[in-house]
Design an enzyme around this catalytic site. Structure first.
Site, PDB file in Angstrom:
ATOM      1  N   THR A  14      24.787  -3.191  23.933  1.00 26.81           N
ATOM      2  CA  THR A  14      24.601  -1.837  24.158  1.00 26.81           C
ATOM      3  C   THR A  14      25.366  -0.861  23.309  1.00 26.81           C
ATOM      4  O   THR A  14      26.615  -1.239  23.107  1.00 26.81           O
ATOM      5  CB  THR A  14      24.779  -1.467  25.649  1.00 26.81           C
ATOM      6  OG1 THR A  14      25.879  -1.658  26.113  1.00 26.81           O
ATOM      7  CG2 THR A  14      23.572  -2.267  26.602  1.00 26.81           C
ATOM      8  N   GLY A  15      25.028   0.247  23.024  1.00 27.11           N
ATOM      9  CA  GLY A  15      26.167   1.246  22.185  1.00 27.11           C
ATOM     10  C   GLY A  15      26.580   0.315  21.018  1.00 27.11           C
ATOM     11  O   GLY A  15      27.755   0.475  20.845  1.00 27.11           O
ATOM     12  N   SER A  16      25.561   0.168  20.390  1.00 23.05           N
ATOM     13  CA  SER A  16      25.803  -0.676  19.024  1.00 23.05           C
ATOM     14  C   SER A  16      25.718  -0.053  17.664  1.00 23.05           C
ATOM     15  O   SER A  16      25.366  -0.831  16.882  1.00 23.05           O
ATOM     16  CB  SER A  16      25.378  -2.250  18.918  1.00 23.05           C
ATOM     17  OG  SER A  16      23.951  -1.911  19.334  1.00 23.05           O
TER      18      SER A  16
ATOM     19  N   TYR B 149      38.317   7.178  33.270  1.00 20.78           N
ATOM     20  CA  TYR B 149      38.050   6.132  32.308  1.00 20.78           C
ATOM     21  C   TYR B 149      38.639   4.814  32.830  1.00 20.78           C
ATOM     22  O   TYR B 149      37.878   3.979  33.036  1.00 20.78           O
ATOM     23  CB  TYR B 149      38.522   6.637  30.692  1.00 20.78           C
ATOM     24  CG  TYR B 149      38.317   5.442  29.860  1.00 20.78           C
ATOM     25  CD1 TYR B 149      37.125   5.132  29.331  1.00 20.78           C
ATOM     26  CD2 TYR B 149      39.610   4.447  29.646  1.00 20.78           C
ATOM     27  CE1 TYR B 149      36.963   4.108  28.471  1.00 20.78           C
ATOM     28  CE2 TYR B 149      39.315   3.658  28.560  1.00 20.78           C
ATOM     29  CZ  TYR B 149      38.101   3.321  27.929  1.00 20.78           C
ATOM     30  OH  TYR B 149      37.832   2.303  27.025  1.00 20.78           O
TER      31      TYR B 149
HETATM   32  P1  NAD Z   1      32.766   4.293  19.759  1.00 22.99           P
HETATM   33  O1  NAD Z   1      32.656   5.715  20.369  1.00 22.99           O
HETATM   34  O2  NAD Z   1      32.936   4.173  18.540  1.00 22.99           O
HETATM   35  O3  NAD Z   1      31.171   3.767  20.081  1.00 22.99           O
HETATM   36  C1  NAD Z   1      30.554   3.724  21.249  1.00 22.99           C
HETATM   37  C2  NAD Z   1      29.231   3.435  20.964  1.00 22.99           C
HETATM   38  O4  NAD Z   1      28.341   3.680  22.374  1.00 22.99           O
HETATM   39  C3  NAD Z   1      28.304   4.462  20.135  1.00 22.99           C
HETATM   40  O5  NAD Z   1      27.488   3.522  19.399  1.00 22.99           O
HETATM   41  C4  NAD Z   1      27.514   5.399  20.972  1.00 22.99           C
HETATM   42  O6  NAD Z   1      26.383   5.817  20.248  1.00 22.99           O
HETATM   43  C5  NAD Z   1      27.303   4.233  22.195  1.00 22.99           C
HETATM   44  N1  NAD Z   1      26.960   5.221  23.546  1.00 22.99           N
HETATM   45  C6  NAD Z   1      27.818   6.101  23.839  1.00 22.99           C
HETATM   46  N2  NAD Z   1      27.256   6.670  25.167  1.00 22.99           N
HETATM   47  C7  NAD Z   1      26.041   6.048  25.011  1.00 22.99           C
HETATM   48  C8  NAD Z   1      24.944   6.123  26.113  1.00 22.99           C
HETATM   49  N3  NAD Z   1      24.925   6.922  26.959  1.00 22.99           N
HETATM   50  N4  NAD Z   1      23.887   5.355  25.745  1.00 22.99           N
HETATM   51  C9  NAD Z   1      23.758   4.394  24.497  1.00 22.99           C
HETATM   52  N5  NAD Z   1      24.793   4.500  23.880  1.00 22.99           N
HETATM   53  C10 NAD Z   1      25.884   5.289  24.040  1.00 22.99           C
HETATM   54  O7  NAD Z   1      33.194   3.468  21.072  1.00 22.99           O
HETATM   55  P2  NAD Z   1      34.228   2.057  20.941  1.00 22.99           P
HETATM   56  O8  NAD Z   1      35.601   2.633  20.637  1.00 22.99           O
HETATM   57  O9  NAD Z   1      33.698   1.178  19.857  1.00 22.99           O
HETATM   58  O10 NAD Z   1      33.926   1.489  22.400  1.00 22.99           O
HETATM   59  C11 NAD Z   1      32.927   0.613  22.811  1.00 22.99           C
HETATM   60  C12 NAD Z   1      33.506   0.000  24.197  1.00 22.99           C
HETATM   61  O11 NAD Z   1      34.773  -0.556  24.144  1.00 22.99           O
HETATM   62  C13 NAD Z   1      33.442   0.800  25.319  1.00 22.99           C
HETATM   63  O12 NAD Z   1      32.922   0.390  26.307  1.00 22.99           O
HETATM   64  C14 NAD Z   1      35.077   1.191  25.458  1.00 22.99           C
HETATM   65  O13 NAD Z   1      35.365   1.570  26.679  1.00 22.99           O
HETATM   66  C15 NAD Z   1      35.545  -0.236  25.153  1.00 22.99           C
HETATM   67  N6  NAD Z   1      37.019  -0.144  24.597  1.00 22.99           N
HETATM   68  C16 NAD Z   1      37.327   0.447  23.306  1.00 22.99           C
HETATM   69  C17 NAD Z   1      38.685   0.535  22.998  1.00 22.99           C
HETATM   70  C18 NAD Z   1      39.080   1.205  21.842  1.00 22.99           C
HETATM   71  O14 NAD Z   1      40.216   1.468  21.615  1.00 22.99           O
HETATM   72  N7  NAD Z   1      38.276   1.808  20.870  1.00 22.99           N
HETATM   73  C19 NAD Z   1      39.614  -0.183  23.759  1.00 22.99           C
HETATM   74  C20 NAD Z   1      39.367  -0.535  24.837  1.00 22.99           C
HETATM   75  C21 NAD Z   1      38.021  -0.766  25.421  1.00 22.99           C
END
Ligand code: NAD
Length: 264
Positions: free
Chosen positions: A13-15, A154
């Site tokens: 999801t969210g990829s 968060y």
């Molecule tokens: P990002 O914002 O770069 O990408 C997020 C992705 O999720 C995108 O593809 C976006 O389109 C999708 N998305 C957002 N809301 C959505 C929805 N309602 N329905 C479907 N898709 C949706 O985010 P990221 O930094 O890659 O984060 C990904 C995961 O990793 C998250 O769960 C985040 O909490 C976790 N995380 C990130 C970090 C960090 O520092 N980047 C650290 C710890 C955990």
């Protein structure tokens, strides 16, 4: 090492960007039958093209759906009735003082970060157990254990994911289905890069100066002292998805560059 992931149906999801994109890309490289998800057809198609350019023979398709709603989750399940590997990655974050976070925002964070994984696990887990093989991975965060004062909503959702994952793992006792969480530390995903560029500009710093300062003052316990690359998180997640990781179950696997100081 052959991770034995060929032909497994994997929904990430969210990829369309960030960590989720890196995970989907690695799974495609391992020969899994990967399903990309994002909110728009355009972003989903872009992600598919990028992965196909890297892996010509990638088995990859996409479903555009907003997973912050029950309808969006139902649509994914309707289009994709069978999943072997479910990676609950979709998530949102935004720093905001606690006093300014309204109910609607709490609810939105809960819907996207927690309920998407709850709804999809509810839809797919039972069949995984019947087939006696499956993987569910929740992408939580170091913020689940060290709640950031600047985004308590968060952190709360990230802790909730750990509880859901552990509880679900208990329901898989005696099967070859595993449910785990992976806890990334600060990672240079698309979302974080935008955030860093914006703050660096505001503070009249280069992104490199911002990074140095961030790890000095905001994440002083980091051993890595730099942002993690999304591919480094994907390496961990893809291993947890592999049949080779059969002994990892009900775990909260940290990939945080040492930010969390606890040794347990
Ligand atoms: P990002 O914002 O770069 O990408 C997020 C992705 O999720 C995108 O593809 C976006 O389109 C999708 N998305 C957002 N809301 C959505 C929805 N309602 N329905 C479907 N898709 C949706 O985010 P990221 O930094 O890659 O984060 C990904 C995961 O990793 C998250 O769960 C985040 O909490 C976790 N995380 C990130 C970090 C960090 O520092 N980047 C650290 C710890 C955990």
């Amino acid at each position: 090492m052959d991770l034995q992931l060929k032909d497994k149906v994997a929904l990430v999801t969210g990829s369309t960007a960030g960590i989720g994109f890196a995970i989907a890309s690695r799974l495609a490289g391992e020969g899994s039958d990967v399903v990309i998800n994002g909110r728009t057809d355009e972003r989903v198609s872009n992600a598919i093209s990028q992965i196909t350019r890297e892996f010509n023979d990638a088995k990859i398709r996409g479903i555009a759906a907003d997973l912050g709603s029950a309808e969006g989750c139902n649509e994914v399940v309707r289009q994709l009735p069978r999943v072997d590997i479910l990676v609950n990655n979709a998530g949102i974050f935004e720093p905001k003082p606690f006093e300014q976070i309204q109910d609607a925002e709490w609810e939105k964070f809960f819907a996207v970060n927690v309920m998407s994984g709850v709804r999809l696990s509810r839809a797919y887990l039972l069949e995984m157990k019947k087939r006696n093989w499956g993987r569910v991975v929740f992408i939580s965060s170091e913020s689940a254990l060290q709640i950031p004062a600047e985004m308590i909503h968060y952190g709360t959702t990230k802790t909730a994911q750990l509880a859901v994952a552990r509880g679900l793992a208990e329901t898989c006792t005696g099967t070859q289905v595993t449910v785990n969480s992976v806890l990334p530390g600060p990672t240079a995903s698309e979302g974080v890069k935008e955030f860093v560029d914006q703050l660096a500009k505001q503070n009249q710093q280069t992104p490199h100066e911002f990074e140095k300062e961030f790890f000095r003052s905001a994440r002083p316990t980091s051993i890595l002292k730099r942002f993690i690359d999304p591919d480094e998180i994907a390496n961990v997640v893809v291993f947890v998805c592999s049949p080779l990781a059969s002994a990892i179950n009900g775990a909260a696997v940290r990939a945080d560059g040492g930010v969390v100081r606890s040794i347990a």
